[in-house]
Design a protein around this motif. Structure first.
Motif, PDB file in Angstrom:
ATOM      1  N   PHE A   1       0.817  -1.214   0.000  1.00 30.94           N
ATOM      2  CA  PHE A   1       0.000   0.000   0.000  1.00 30.94           C
ATOM      3  C   PHE A   1       0.849   1.263   0.000  1.00 30.94           C
ATOM      4  CE2 PHE A   1       0.692   0.945   4.461  1.00 30.94           C
ATOM      5  CZ  PHE A   1       0.843  -0.301   5.066  1.00 30.94           C
ATOM      6  N   THR A   2       0.238   2.343  -0.385  1.00 31.91           N
ATOM      7  CA  THR A   2       0.825   3.681  -0.307  1.00 31.91           C
ATOM      8  C   THR A   2      -0.129   4.552   0.484  1.00 31.91           C
ATOM      9  OG1 THR A   2      -0.244   4.449  -2.332  1.00 31.91           O
ATOM     10  CG2 THR A   2       1.908   3.397  -2.557  1.00 31.91           C
ATOM     11  N   LEU A   3       0.428   5.494   1.227  1.00 31.87           N
ATOM     12  CA  LEU A   3      -0.409   6.295   2.126  1.00 31.87           C
ATOM     13  C   LEU A   3      -0.232   7.784   1.871  1.00 31.87           C
ATOM     14  CD1 LEU A   3       0.146   4.530   5.563  1.00 31.87           C
ATOM     15  CD2 LEU A   3      -1.928   4.485   4.187  1.00 31.87           C
ATOM     16  N   HIS A   4      -1.343   8.495   1.859  1.00 35.41           N
ATOM     17  CA  HIS A   4      -1.358   9.953   1.918  1.00 35.41           C
ATOM     18  C   HIS A   4      -0.473  10.597   0.853  1.00 35.41           C
ATOM     19  CE1 HIS A   4      -3.573   9.273   5.514  1.00 35.41           C
ATOM     20  NE2 HIS A   4      -2.553   8.807   6.184  1.00 35.41           N
TER      21      HIS A   4
ATOM     22  N   THR B   1      -1.400  11.865  -5.344  1.00 34.20           N
ATOM     23  CA  THR B   1      -2.049  11.112  -6.409  1.00 34.20           C
ATOM     24  C   THR B   1      -2.086   9.637  -6.047  1.00 34.20           C
ATOM     25  OG1 THR B   1       0.037  10.764  -7.544  1.00 34.20           O
ATOM     26  CG2 THR B   1      -1.219  12.720  -8.160  1.00 34.20           C
ATOM     27  N   LEU B   2      -2.886   8.914  -6.777  1.00 39.20           N
ATOM     28  CA  LEU B   2      -2.876   7.464  -6.643  1.00 39.20           C
ATOM     29  C   LEU B   2      -1.756   6.903  -7.503  1.00 39.20           C
ATOM     30  CD1 LEU B   2      -6.725   6.876  -6.914  1.00 39.20           C
ATOM     31  CD2 LEU B   2      -5.330   6.611  -4.853  1.00 39.20           C
TER      32      LEU B   2
ATOM     33  N   THR C   1      -8.881   2.037  -2.897  1.00 37.41           N
ATOM     34  CA  THR C   1      -8.353   3.397  -2.810  1.00 37.41           C
ATOM     35  C   THR C   1      -9.258   4.215  -1.918  1.00 37.41           C
ATOM     36  OG1 THR C   1      -9.577   4.160  -4.759  1.00 37.41           O
ATOM     37  CG2 THR C   1      -7.383   3.237  -5.127  1.00 37.41           C
ATOM     38  N   PHE C   2      -8.675   5.239  -1.333  1.00 34.69           N
ATOM     39  CA  PHE C   2      -9.406   5.972  -0.302  1.00 34.69           C
ATOM     40  C   PHE C   2      -8.799   7.360  -0.180  1.00 34.69           C
ATOM     41  CE2 PHE C   2     -10.493   7.329   3.932  1.00 34.69           C
ATOM     42  CZ  PHE C   2     -11.688   6.706   4.223  1.00 34.69           C
ATOM     43  N   GLY C   3      -9.621   8.337   0.118  1.00 39.35           N
ATOM     44  CA  GLY C   3      -9.078   9.637   0.466  1.00 39.35           C
ATOM     45  C   GLY C   3      -9.769  10.799  -0.215  1.00 39.35           C
TER      46      GLY C   3
ATOM     47  N   ASP D   1      -4.819  13.868  -1.068  1.00 40.77           N
ATOM     48  CA  ASP D   1      -4.447  13.055   0.102  1.00 40.77           C
ATOM     49  C   ASP D   1      -5.051  11.664  -0.088  1.00 40.77           C
ATOM     50  OD1 ASP D   1      -3.620  12.146   2.523  1.00 40.77           O
ATOM     51  OD2 ASP D   1      -5.110  13.237   3.698  1.00 40.77           O
ATOM     52  N   LEU D   2      -4.369  10.874  -0.890  1.00 42.95           N
ATOM     53  CA  LEU D   2      -4.956   9.624  -1.367  1.00 42.95           C
ATOM     54  C   LEU D   2      -4.119   8.419  -0.939  1.00 42.95           C
ATOM     55  CD1 LEU D   2      -5.684  10.971  -4.935  1.00 42.95           C
ATOM     56  CD2 LEU D   2      -7.426  10.449  -3.229  1.00 42.95           C
ATOM     57  N   SER D   3      -4.805   7.354  -0.623  1.00 39.86           N
ATOM     58  CA  SER D   3      -4.141   6.108  -0.235  1.00 39.86           C
ATOM     59  C   SER D   3      -4.652   4.978  -1.108  1.00 39.86           C
ATOM     60  CB  SER D   3      -4.427   5.788   1.242  1.00 39.86           C
ATOM     61  OG  SER D   3      -3.968   6.834   2.082  1.00 39.86           O
ATOM     62  N   ALA D   4      -3.796   3.978  -1.287  1.00 40.62           N
ATOM     63  CA  ALA D   4      -4.182   2.820  -2.094  1.00 40.62           C
ATOM     64  C   ALA D   4      -3.603   1.563  -1.473  1.00 40.62           C
ATOM     65  CB  ALA D   4      -3.677   2.980  -3.527  1.00 40.62           C
ATOM     66  N   GLU D   5      -4.355   0.485  -1.576  1.00 38.43           N
ATOM     67  CA  GLU D   5      -3.921  -0.765  -0.980  1.00 38.43           C
ATOM     68  C   GLU D   5      -4.301  -1.924  -1.891  1.00 38.43           C
ATOM     69  OE1 GLU D   5      -4.835  -3.049   3.207  1.00 38.43           O
ATOM     70  OE2 GLU D   5      -6.491  -2.452   1.924  1.00 38.43           O
TER      71      GLU D   5
ATOM     72  N   SER E   1      -7.373  13.081  -8.911  1.00 40.30           N
ATOM     73  CA  SER E   1      -8.504  12.170  -8.724  1.00 40.30           C
ATOM     74  C   SER E   1      -9.014  12.244  -7.300  1.00 40.30           C
ATOM     75  CB  SER E   1      -8.094  10.728  -9.054  1.00 40.30           C
ATOM     76  OG  SER E   1      -7.082  10.278  -8.187  1.00 40.30           O
TER      77      SER E   1
ATOM     78  N   GLY F   1     -10.905   9.925  -4.114  1.00 41.76           N
ATOM     79  CA  GLY F   1     -10.575   8.650  -3.504  1.00 41.76           C
ATOM     80  C   GLY F   1     -11.210   7.455  -4.176  1.00 41.76           C
TER      81      GLY F   1
ATOM     82  N   TYR G   1      -3.074  20.817  -1.277  1.00 46.68           N
ATOM     83  CA  TYR G   1      -4.019  19.733  -1.485  1.00 46.68           C
ATOM     84  C   TYR G   1      -5.143  20.157  -2.418  1.00 46.68           C
ATOM     85  CZ  TYR G   1      -1.911  17.162   2.373  1.00 46.68           C
ATOM     86  OH  TYR G   1      -1.041  16.482   3.178  1.00 46.68           O
TER      87      TYR G   1
ATOM     88  N   ASN H   1       0.532  17.138 -10.558  1.00 44.40           N
ATOM     89  CA  ASN H   1       0.967  15.860 -10.025  1.00 44.40           C
ATOM     90  C   ASN H   1       2.426  15.877  -9.588  1.00 44.40           C
ATOM     91  OD1 ASN H   1      -1.418  14.612 -10.241  1.00 44.40           O
ATOM     92  ND2 ASN H   1      -0.976  13.572 -12.167  1.00 44.40           N
TER      93      ASN H   1
ATOM     94  N   TYR I   1      -7.469  19.580   5.796  1.00 43.54           N
ATOM     95  CA  TYR I   1      -8.875  19.263   5.883  1.00 43.54           C
ATOM     96  C   TYR I   1      -9.292  19.372   7.340  1.00 43.54           C
ATOM     97  CZ  TYR I   1      -8.171  17.418   1.246  1.00 43.54           C
ATOM     98  OH  TYR I   1      -7.860  17.303  -0.068  1.00 43.54           O
TER      99      TYR I   1
ATOM    100  N   ILE J   1      -5.341  -0.276   6.660  1.00 46.57           N
ATOM    101  CA  ILE J   1      -4.127   0.534   6.604  1.00 46.57           C
ATOM    102  C   ILE J   1      -4.415   1.986   6.893  1.00 46.57           C
ATOM    103  CG2 ILE J   1      -3.099  -0.957   4.879  1.00 46.57           C
ATOM    104  CD1 ILE J   1      -3.822   1.309   2.844  1.00 46.57           C
ATOM    105  N   LEU J   2      -5.657   2.333   6.884  1.00 46.17           N
ATOM    106  CA  LEU J   2      -5.978   3.749   6.915  1.00 46.17           C
ATOM    107  C   LEU J   2      -5.943   4.338   8.306  1.00 46.17           C
ATOM    108  CD1 LEU J   2      -8.826   3.460   4.332  1.00 46.17           C
ATOM    109  CD2 LEU J   2      -6.511   4.261   3.956  1.00 46.17           C
TER     110      LEU J   2
ATOM    111  N   GLN K   1      -7.944   8.034   9.828  1.00 51.27           N
ATOM    112  CA  GLN K   1      -8.743   8.201   8.632  1.00 51.27           C
ATOM    113  C   GLN K   1     -10.197   7.863   8.905  1.00 51.27           C
ATOM    114  OE1 GLN K   1      -8.661   9.720   6.046  1.00 51.27           O
ATOM    115  NE2 GLN K   1      -6.908   9.410   4.733  1.00 51.27           N
TER     116      GLN K   1
END
Lengths: 153, 478
Positions: free
Chosen positions: A87-90, A93-94, A135-137, A141-145, B168, B170, B229, B235, B312, B441-442, B450
């Motif tokens: 995963f990547t956090l915060h 971009t994704l 993906t989330f956020g 400020d995006l995270s992906a797992e 993008s 979430g 943000y 990017n 935020y 993970i969040l 989160q």
């Protein structure tokens, strides 16, 4: 001589195919090192929730981090040294899905659920090969797992 | 963790009613949004909708437009689409203006479109160069994002004044475009105008666009504060993006007020007999370089200091719930709570929390057993919780006390609900009114949390006001 050359080429193709058989999820520790260089071990508590970390610890899992482009990537390996979660956090971009999904990237996923504008869960592959990408956020400020349930310890 | 024991009561438990000490219910500077008012408004909306006729883009504060047709049968029906790009007929409920200084009325839309789903989603009408646009009122984003197709349809051509961008949300839905400058006005009672406001013009017409060109909402009015943000952030650049000067440039123009906004929510719950018996109040605030930290009587201020939290509106929230399980204790019930850092997110329609928070909020020891649908679960234990759970959320005030609390009961499976509160699974594979949770993970260790405190479905008919305020930046739910 020509046969040897063809065999060598075939060997390289097979190796390349094996190397790209998975993205990070599903790769072995050695494959990850080959691809990304040295991995830094991190405590499981930094890559999993408290309950999960305790369970993984008891089952021989290990956590690592490495850099891939501008992304800091976290990975958890099972006791067979195979990565089952990455995963990547915060990030702003994704990451490109190939970073987490490898050969499954580009295949048509199944949408498991979606929270409009905030999160989505996609299933790539099926059965033991299935990898869930989530993906989330918020923008910037995006995270992906990515996670393989079959490979979980 | 906070644990309080109570003698068992054989009535339906409502934390907000039982534990009055958590409430600050006496301070109500704004009139409540009563059932009768809600009914009256609903009838008005029905009248507007019946006369709407499916136009393609005009907007008004009583919004009967955006393509809604005469069919008000709800999301399960498909008639009456016009400018909203297919899907279902938008259902709109607008609050009752109360003539506060600088009040900006907020409406709520429920609609399903090709690539978006709106569930009781707040939006405001913003005038850009004199033309109205419906923009999502979004505390989970920064800057102003407006669909170029909507601008073009209104006869507006903006000159590019900045760089290009792409990004993008979430859910992987996308936006891209260029930075322009425009005059921005809101429908405040006193009129709020700002000139030369950077705007992120969204040219994304892809299938995965965050705001489809024909959609009901034509962009995002992000109320986050971090320039790094914002929409328009490149990017690859560490430089601020488009719309970032919205906060410092727009706010000072607001009739001399020096700080951002106050929103007031006046929920009218018990919709269809399912939604929560909501009560209590939540207030939070944001740091800005211009804040004065002066807090007027009746408002509280919740400063956040870290860089990420400034981006935020993160808040230190207390998640609480009731254990009312005879197997756990036949004679008593308990109130459980624990603190979690949360994002208060008007752009989200769900509440998301990790399983620890969920267990504390519900008092259910093994919340994983509530995973009702295996199709929605996967390795990390994420699940969607069905309704009927007592929930409460509280926030610190500036004195460090939890005297701010909102409580509710989660909505049940919406298969049991009637239109417009039911949603098809075909596109989203998820239904409204649920809480999402998971050991994910969040929310790891010392990383900031989160938990996403969305403006969820169970705040049906929520009434909200955005108000430029001299009191410091804050948001109010009441």
């Amino acid at each position: 001589m020509r046969k040897i050359a063809l065999a060598a080429v075939w060997f390289l193709i097979v190796q390349a195919a094996a190397y790209n058989a998975f993205g990070a999820v599903g790769k072995t520790y050695n494959q990850m090192v080959q691809k990304h260089g040295a991995l830094a071990q991190v405590p499981l508590g930094r890559v999993a929730g408290a309950k999960e970390a305790a369970r993984y610890r008891a089952r021989g899992a290990r956590g690592y981090s490495f850099n891939a482009g501008r992304f800091k990537v976290y990975a958890i390996f099972n006791s067979n040294n195979v990565c089952f979660r990455e995963f990547t956090l915060h990030n702003r971009t994704l990451p490109d899905e190939t970073l987490l999904l490898g050969r499954l990237a580009g295949t048509a996923p199944k949408v498991l659920w979606r929270v409009p504008r905030r999160a989505i869960a996609l299933q790539y592959g099926s059965g033991a090969d299935a990898v869930i990408l989530r993906t989330f956020g918020q923008p910037g400020d995006l995270s992906a797992e990515a996670n393989s349930k079959a490979l979980e310890p | 963790m906070y644990l309080m024991k109570y003698e068992r009561a054989k009535t339906t438990l409502r934390p907000g009613l039982f534990f009055g000490r958590f409430f600050l219910s006496t301070r109500q500077p704004f009139p409540s949004f009563g059932r009768f008012t809600a009914l009256l408004l609903f009838l008005i909306v029905l009248t507007f909708a019946a006369c709407g006729g499916g136009g393609g883009g005009s907007n008004s504060i009583n919004n009967s437009s955006g393509g809604s047709g005469g069919n008000t049968g709800g999301l399960g029906n498909t008639g009456g689409s016009g400018g909203s790009g297919g899907g279902t007929t938008p259902q709109v409920i607008c609050n009752t203006p109360v003539s506060l200084p600088n009040e900006v009325p907020v409406c709520f839309v429920t609609a399903e479109e090709d690539n978006q789903l709106y569930i009781n989603t707040p939006y405001i009408t913003v005038y850009i160069n004199g033309k109205p646009f419906n923009l999502l009122l979004d505390t989970g984003a920064t800057g102003i994002l407006v669909n170029q197709s909507a601008l073009t349809a209104s006869g507006i051509t903006l000159t590019r004044t900045g760089g290009t961008f792409n990004g993008s949300f979430g859910d992987t839905s996308t936006f891209k475009g260029y930075v322009a400058s425009a005059q921005v006005q809101t429908l405040a009672v006193n009129g709020l105008t700002a000139d030369n406001v950077p705007i992120a013009v969204d040219t994304d017409t892809s299938k995965n666009s965050s705001f489809p060109p024909t959609g009901f909402l034509q962009g995002d009015f992000g109320m986050g504060l971090s320039p790094y943000y914002s929409f328009g952030q490149s990017n690859d650049s560490s430089q601020p993006g488009a719309g970032i000067t919205y906060t410092p440039s727009l706010v000072p123009y607001l009739a001399g007020y020096t700080n951002g906004f106050v929103m007031q929510f006046t929920p009218n719950l018990n919709q269809d007999g399912y939604s929560s018996s909501g009560s209590g109040m939540i207030v939070y605030g944001l740091n800005t370089s211009e804040q004065n930290n002066n807090v007027s009587s009746g408002y509280d201020f919740f400063p956040n200091d870290s860089a990420q939290q400034q981006a935020y509106p993160f808040i230190d929230a207390e998640f609480g719930g009731v254990i009312d399980d005879p197997n756990y204790d036949p004679n008593n019930y308990y109130y459980l709570s624990q603190n979690y850092l949360s994002l208060f997110d008007t752009g989200s329609t769900f509440i998301y929390m990790d399983d620890d928070a969920m267990e504390n909020a519900t008092g259910i020891a093994n919340i994983a057993s509530y995973e009702y649908d295996q199709n929605t679960t996967f390795g990390t234990g994420t699940a969607i919780v069905n309704g009927g759970l007592d929930m409460s959320m509280g926030l610190y005030n500036q004195s460090g006390n939890y005297d701010q609390r909102a409580s509710f009961i989660t909505s049940p499976d919406d298969k049991n609900l009637s239109a417009p509160y039911e949603f098809p699974d075909t596109i989203w594979n998820i239904q409204s009114g649920y809480l999402l949770f998971g050991n994910t993970i969040l929310d790891l260790g010392n990383m900031y949390g989160q938990e996403d405190m969305g403006l969820p479905y169970f705040f049906n008919n929520t009434s909200m006001y955005w108000q430029a305020s001299p009191w410091g930046v804050g948001i109010k739910i009441q």
